[in-house]
Structure formats: structure tokens, C-alpha cells
Design a protein around this motif. Structure first.
Motif, PDB file in Angstrom:
ATOM      1  N   LYS A   1       0.843  -1.201   0.000  1.00 12.10           N
ATOM      2  CA  LYS A   1       0.000   0.000   0.000  1.00 12.10           C
ATOM      3  C   LYS A   1       0.879   1.251   0.000  1.00 12.10           C
ATOM      4  CE  LYS A   1      -4.123   1.741   0.534  1.00 12.10           C
ATOM      5  NZ  LYS A   1      -4.968   1.695  -0.637  1.00 12.10           N
TER       6      LYS A   1
ATOM      7  N   ASN B   1       0.164   5.607  -4.280  1.00 12.49           N
ATOM      8  CA  ASN B   1      -0.098   5.365  -5.698  1.00 12.49           C
ATOM      9  C   ASN B   1      -0.869   4.046  -5.882  1.00 12.49           C
ATOM     10  OD1 ASN B   1      -0.120   4.953  -8.395  1.00 12.49           O
ATOM     11  ND2 ASN B   1       2.098   5.002  -8.691  1.00 12.49           N
ATOM     12  N   PRO B   2      -2.181   4.134  -6.138  1.00 11.17           N
ATOM     13  CA  PRO B   2      -2.954   2.889  -6.239  1.00 11.17           C
ATOM     14  C   PRO B   2      -2.640   2.070  -7.491  1.00 11.17           C
ATOM     15  CG  PRO B   2      -4.344   4.762  -6.812  1.00 11.17           C
ATOM     16  CD  PRO B   2      -3.028   5.324  -6.345  1.00 11.17           C
ATOM     17  N   ILE B   3      -1.951   2.689  -8.453  1.00 13.82           N
ATOM     18  CA  ILE B   3      -1.688   1.949  -9.699  1.00 13.82           C
ATOM     19  C   ILE B   3      -0.204   1.599  -9.855  1.00 13.82           C
ATOM     20  CG2 ILE B   3      -3.721   2.755 -10.944  1.00 13.82           C
ATOM     21  CD1 ILE B   3      -1.879   4.812 -12.349  1.00 13.82           C
ATOM     22  N   LEU B   4       0.483   1.489  -8.725  1.00 19.45           N
ATOM     23  CA  LEU B   4       1.908   1.146  -8.797  1.00 19.45           C
ATOM     24  C   LEU B   4       2.114  -0.211  -9.490  1.00 19.45           C
ATOM     25  CD1 LEU B   4       4.852   1.745  -8.097  1.00 19.45           C
ATOM     26  CD2 LEU B   4       4.459   0.738  -5.839  1.00 19.45           C
ATOM     27  N   GLY B   5       1.238  -1.172  -9.162  1.00 16.01           N
ATOM     28  CA  GLY B   5       1.352  -2.504  -9.781  1.00 16.01           C
ATOM     29  C   GLY B   5       1.268  -2.415 -11.295  1.00 16.01           C
ATOM     30  N   MET B   6       0.301  -1.645 -11.775  1.00 18.65           N
ATOM     31  CA  MET B   6       0.134  -1.475 -13.225  1.00 18.65           C
ATOM     32  C   MET B   6       1.352  -0.770 -13.827  1.00 18.65           C
ATOM     33  SD  MET B   6      -3.664  -0.415 -14.358  1.00 18.65           S
ATOM     34  CE  MET B   6      -4.370   0.325 -12.941  1.00 18.65           C
TER      35      MET B   6
ATOM     36  N   LYS C   1      -6.974 -12.033  -7.966  1.00 14.29           N
ATOM     37  CA  LYS C   1      -6.815 -10.614  -8.286  1.00 14.29           C
ATOM     38  C   LYS C   1      -6.365 -10.430  -9.740  1.00 14.29           C
ATOM     39  CE  LYS C   1      -4.697  -6.478  -6.413  1.00 14.29           C
ATOM     40  NZ  LYS C   1      -4.070  -5.881  -5.255  1.00 14.29           N
TER      41      LYS C   1
ATOM     42  N   LYS D   1      -9.156 -11.012 -12.041  1.00 15.56           N
ATOM     43  CA  LYS D   1     -10.092  -9.883 -12.062  1.00 15.56           C
ATOM     44  C   LYS D   1      -9.541  -8.769 -12.944  1.00 15.56           C
ATOM     45  CE  LYS D   1     -13.155  -7.360  -9.035  1.00 15.56           C
ATOM     46  NZ  LYS D   1     -13.495  -6.931  -7.690  1.00 15.56           N
ATOM     47  N   ILE D   2      -8.240  -8.521 -12.847  1.00 19.39           N
ATOM     48  CA  ILE D   2      -7.619  -7.492 -13.690  1.00 19.39           C
ATOM     49  C   ILE D   2      -7.765  -7.868 -15.161  1.00 19.39           C
ATOM     50  CG2 ILE D   2      -5.370  -6.517 -14.357  1.00 19.39           C
ATOM     51  CD1 ILE D   2      -4.696  -6.397 -11.360  1.00 19.39           C
TER      52      ILE D   2
ATOM     53  N   ARG E   1      -9.844  -5.646 -17.920  1.00 19.14           N
ATOM     54  CA  ARG E   1      -9.206  -5.149 -19.146  1.00 19.14           C
ATOM     55  C   ARG E   1      -9.919  -5.683 -20.385  1.00 19.14           C
ATOM     56  NH1 ARG E   1      -2.795  -5.722 -17.486  1.00 19.14           N
ATOM     57  NH2 ARG E   1      -2.513  -3.582 -16.839  1.00 19.14           N
TER      58      ARG E   1
ATOM     59  N   TRP F   1      -8.160   0.143  -2.279  1.00 17.75           N
ATOM     60  CA  TRP F   1      -7.919   1.162  -3.311  1.00 17.75           C
ATOM     61  C   TRP F   1      -6.583   0.837  -4.000  1.00 17.75           C
ATOM     62  CZ3 TRP F   1     -10.264   4.008  -6.507  1.00 17.75           C
ATOM     63  CH2 TRP F   1      -9.682   5.112  -7.120  1.00 17.75           C
ATOM     64  N   ASP F   2      -6.667   0.003  -5.025  1.00 17.81           N
ATOM     65  CA  ASP F   2      -5.470  -0.469  -5.710  1.00 17.81           C
ATOM     66  C   ASP F   2      -5.749  -0.554  -7.213  1.00 17.81           C
ATOM     67  OD1 ASP F   2      -7.153  -2.631  -5.942  1.00 17.81           O
ATOM     68  OD2 ASP F   2      -5.951  -4.008  -4.754  1.00 17.81           O
ATOM     69  N   SER F   3      -4.876  -1.255  -7.930  1.00 14.54           N
ATOM     70  CA  SER F   3      -5.027  -1.350  -9.391  1.00 14.54           C
ATOM     71  C   SER F   3      -6.389  -1.923  -9.790  1.00 14.54           C
ATOM     72  CB  SER F   3      -3.940  -2.251  -9.975  1.00 14.54           C
ATOM     73  OG  SER F   3      -2.675  -1.688  -9.792  1.00 14.54           O
ATOM     74  N   VAL F   4      -6.850  -2.924  -9.041  1.00 14.95           N
ATOM     75  CA  VAL F   4      -8.148  -3.534  -9.362  1.00 14.95           C
ATOM     76  C   VAL F   4      -9.257  -2.499  -9.220  1.00 14.95           C
ATOM     77  CG1 VAL F   4      -9.847  -5.270  -8.655  1.00 14.95           C
ATOM     78  CG2 VAL F   4      -7.422  -5.864  -8.709  1.00 14.95           C
TER      79      VAL F   4
ATOM     80  N   VAL G   1      -8.998   0.801  -9.381  1.00 13.63           N
ATOM     81  CA  VAL G   1      -8.879   1.827 -10.433  1.00 13.63           C
ATOM     82  C   VAL G   1      -9.436   1.287 -11.751  1.00 13.63           C
ATOM     83  CG1 VAL G   1      -7.230   3.161 -11.811  1.00 13.63           C
ATOM     84  CG2 VAL G   1      -6.965   3.049  -9.329  1.00 13.63           C
ATOM     85  N   LEU G   2      -9.074   0.049 -12.081  1.00 11.60           N
ATOM     86  CA  LEU G   2      -9.613  -0.549 -13.316  1.00 11.60           C
ATOM     87  C   LEU G   2     -11.130  -0.710 -13.228  1.00 11.60           C
ATOM     88  CD1 LEU G   2      -6.889  -3.245 -14.080  1.00 11.60           C
ATOM     89  CD2 LEU G   2      -7.504  -1.319 -15.543  1.00 11.60           C
TER      90      LEU G   2
ATOM     91  N   ALA H   1      -6.332   7.664 -10.643  1.00  7.14           N
ATOM     92  CA  ALA H   1      -5.450   7.589  -9.471  1.00  7.14           C
ATOM     93  C   ALA H   1      -5.217   8.957  -8.839  1.00  7.14           C
ATOM     94  CB  ALA H   1      -4.121   6.950  -9.870  1.00  7.14           C
TER      95      ALA H   1
END
Lengths: 330, 73
Positions: free
Chosen positions: A83, A86-91, A114, A117-118, A122, B33-36, B38-39, B59
Motif C-alpha cells: 500500500k 499510488n494505487p496503480i503502482l502494480g500497473m 486478483k 479480475k484485472i 481489461r 484502493w489499488d489497481s483492481v 482503479v480498473l 489515481a
């Protein structure tokens, strides 16, 4: 936040991150030898880190690289971010890998919930690997739970299984052209490291040849033990798929030789009809039998394995891909 | 879609009940609140508003109120 490709001097920090944030006592947090084997290739490292301004590691993404071209096929493996703001660090880490490696394909078996789900968000559909098996004809099974014993009689085919014990024997019989025709393209160095230089597991390699011209196919297997029993797991295959429709009787001989309860084969991209005609059964939702796949620790349950949205029917996936079929316990 | 309906959808994405969220809540305080997430917001905006924002734009939202306003833009 800085995302960068890991180097030798970052291995220790990466292992600590895995132990702290993925799983305490994870084998890749404990064994540097296994970590280096998994995430390096010909002296280059294939893992990525994200670190904050205070040099704290906030993300890890491990990659298995199948070939040394400028446009390689790769398989993502462990992917974890903690955590942060930046919530999109993984992306962002996956985008960095795309830019850095300029890969052609990136698919791996073993997608968790997870990641599935991504894939769906997409716009894709996660694919389930087919789980085939062939039972040995035994009175009692200790590993499998057999409610309906079905063993399709194997046709006697003129197929030879020749044991290949060393990489040089393998290399003599393989051509770059043959490997390059496959998707993903796994080069000789990949096979050398993956199956002939594994730090823990002993793999069994057979060269398959048929009198009708199907020659130079290779099957990679591993004997997996539990208690006093064992099973054979096919982990990779190179060659013309059609030969797999003729191997039932040879597998029966191997199961007798190794005293195994069954041969299992997770795969995607091979026409199921070929394997069914080769004497395999498909373990699907209608199958009442339990064909365990997890042995470290052992779990008597069926396991469905998913991958990403592979839309190229030529793509072949096996359970030896990415970081699957890896020891979990030292 | 009303703001109330947006709050319900946002709560679903954050995996909490609608009455557990407040517009002033910081999104970063939610573990989900993560990549999932946001997508999921992008998929929601595509489905209901015919908009396809970039993940980095989503983000940038700091609070639930920011997210609702972003959807309204």
C-alpha cells in the motif's frame, strides 16, 4: 517512486521483501540459490523493484524470460506491491517491464483471483488450463481419490521413448528452427537451465520418435512423491502435438516402472481430441475423481489453474512454465 | 446515475457497505484502493458514462468526493 530492473546487489532486498510482504518463510525469501535460478538468465537478472524516496522497496515483479531475442516471450510470476499513495503502482510496474523488455508475449499459468479480475476488467477472459490424466491400473490409490476408475485402453503404437539424461544429448537432437516455430519460443538456454540445471528437482526427459515420421519430440516429466506413493507430472513438451495421441501404452510402461498412480498433464493449446485419443481423461467439472496437484504441502483436492487472455490458438502452455512446478518447502 | 448511485458503486468497488463511506474519506485509507479498484472505476465509467479515462487520471482522485466529481465531469 522509482521503478527499476533488479541487479545482483538487489537480490537480498528483493528476497526480504518477498518474506515480509508475500509470505513469511517463502522459499524464494529463504533460498538465494533458488531465487537466482528463477530470476536470472545468462548473468542477467529478470526482476523489477519499485522503491520510494527513502529507498524502501514497495513493489516486486519477477519475470521468467524464455529467450534471448530483442523481442522475447516472457512469463510474469510473483507480482506484489504494498500500500502506497499510488494505487496503480502494480500497473506501472507492468508497463515498465513492457517498455524495458519489449516482449512479444507475456502469459503465465497460476493467475490468482486478483490477476484474473484485472484480466476481466481489461476486457479479457482468463483461460483455464486443461487438466488431463491417465490412471495406472491399481487396486488402491493413496494419492488420487478414484470414484470412477476409467482407463481408456491404450492403442499399441510404434512409439519409442528414449531417455535423455544430459543437456548435450538434448542439444544434439534439437534445432533452433524447431524451437523458434513454437509460441512461446523457448530457446536452448531456457531448456538447459529449466530442466537440466534445476537446483532442487530432478526432471526426466524423453525423446519421442515414431516410425511414421513423427520424430524429435521431447517430453519433460517429474516424479512427485507423497508418502510411499508417487505420480508422474508432464511439465513441458516440444514437438508435433499429434505424437501425444500415441503415447498411452508407453505411459503405462512408465507408470509401472516408476510405480506411479497416474500421469497428469496440465496444458493449453493442444487439441483435447489428440490427448483423449492418446488415452488421457479430462479432469473437468463432471469428473468425480480427485487428481491432486499440490504436494508441498499435499492437498487431496482438484486444482484449476488459470492464465491470461491468450487469444492465439498456437500458444502452448504447460505447468513447467513461469514459476510453476517450483519447490515450496526447502 | 445519481450521486447516491455512484456512492453505492464506489462502495462496491471498495468492498464496503454504502453507509460505511463518507465523501470526505481519503481513498488511500482503503486497503482495497489499488489497481483492481482503479480498473473497476474505468470499467464503470465505460459502461455507464461512455468514457474511458486513463488509470493515472483516476489515481489522481484523493477522496470519494473527488471520484464522484470526476465521474460527473
Amino acid at each position: 517512486m522509482r521503478i527499476f530492473r533488479g541487479r545482483k546487489e538487489d537480490v537480498g532486498r528483493a528476497m526480504e521483501f518477498i518474506g515480509e510482504h508475500w509470505k513469511h518463510n517463502h522459499i524464494l525469501a529463504l533460498s538465494r540459490e533458488l531465487f537466482e535460478w528463477q530470476y536470472s538468465r545468462k548473468g542477467k537478472y529478470y526482476f523489477y523493484l519499485a522503491e520510494d524516496d527513502k529507498k524502501k522497496i514497495c513493489g516486486f515483479y519477477g519475470i521468467v524470460c524464455y529467450n534471448g531475442t530483442d523481442h522475447p516471450d516472457i512469463a510474469g510470476s510473483m507480482w506484489k506491491v504494498i500500500k502506497t499513495d499510488n494505487p496503480i503502482l502494480g500497473m506501472e510496474m507492468t508497463l515498465y517491464v513492457k517498455k524495458d523488455l519489449n516482449f512479444r508475449t507475456n502469459f503465465a499459468p497460476g493467475l490468482n483471483e486478483k490477476a484474473r479480475k484485472i484480466t476481466e476488467l481489461r476486457g479479457g477472459t482468463p483461460k483455464k488450463l486443461n487438466h488431463f490424466y491417465r490412471l495406472n491400473d491399481m487396486e488402491k490409490y493413496e494419492i488420487a481419490l478414484i470414484r470412477t476408475k476409467k482407463i481408456i485402453p491404450a492403442k499399441k503404437e510404434d512409439i519409442q521413448f528414449e531417455r535423455i539424461s544430459t543437456y548435450s544429448e538434448f542439444s544434439k537432437n534439437i534445432s533452433v528452427k524447431m524451437l523458434k516455430e513454437k509460441i512461446p519460443y523457448k530457446d536452448e538456454d531456457y531448456y538447459k537451465q529449466r530442466f537440466f540445471e534445476h537446483p532442487v528437482y530432478q526432471y526426466i526427459c524423453f525423446r519421442l520418435s515414431a516410425s511414421d515420421g513423427d520424430e524429435n519430440s521431447f517430453l519433460f516429466m517429474r516424479r512427485v512423491r507423497h508418502g510411499g506413493s508417487s505420480v508422474l507430472r508432464i511439465v513441458d513438451f516440444i514437438g508435433n502435438d499429434t505424437i501425444l495421441g500415441k503415447i498411452g501404452s508407453q505411459l503405462d510402461k512408465l507408470m509401472l516402472q516408476y510405480q506411479c498412480e497416474y500421469v497428469e498433464f496440465y496444458c493449453l493449446g493442444i487439441d483435447p481430441e489428440i490427448l483423449l485419443s492418446g488415452g488421457f481423461s479430462l479432469r473437468d467439472e463432471n469428473d468425480k475423481n480427485i487428481i491432486p496437484h499440490y504436494f508441498e504441502p499435499f492437498e487431496r483436492k482438484n486444482i484449476d489453474i488459470y492464465t491470461g487472455n491468450i487469444d492465439d490458438a498456437r500458444y502452448h502452455m504447460f505447468i513447467g512454465d513461469s514459476d510453476q512446478d517450483r519447490p515450496s518447502i526447502l | 446515475m445519481s450521486d447516491k448511485e455512484k456512492r453505492i458503486k464506489i462502495a462496491e468497488i471498495l468492498e464496503v457497505e454504502e453507509n460505511e463511506i463518507s465523501e470526505d474519506d481519503l481513498l488511500r485509507d482503503y486497503d482495497t484502493w489499488d489497481s483492481v479498484a482503479v480498473l473497476s472505476v474505468i470499467a464503470l465509467m465505460d459502461e455507464y458514462f461512455d468514457k474511458l479515462p486513463h488509470a493515472s487520471e483516476v489515481a489522481e482522485c484523493k477522496t470519494i468526493k473527488d471520484l464522484i466529481e470526476f465521474m460527473n465531469e
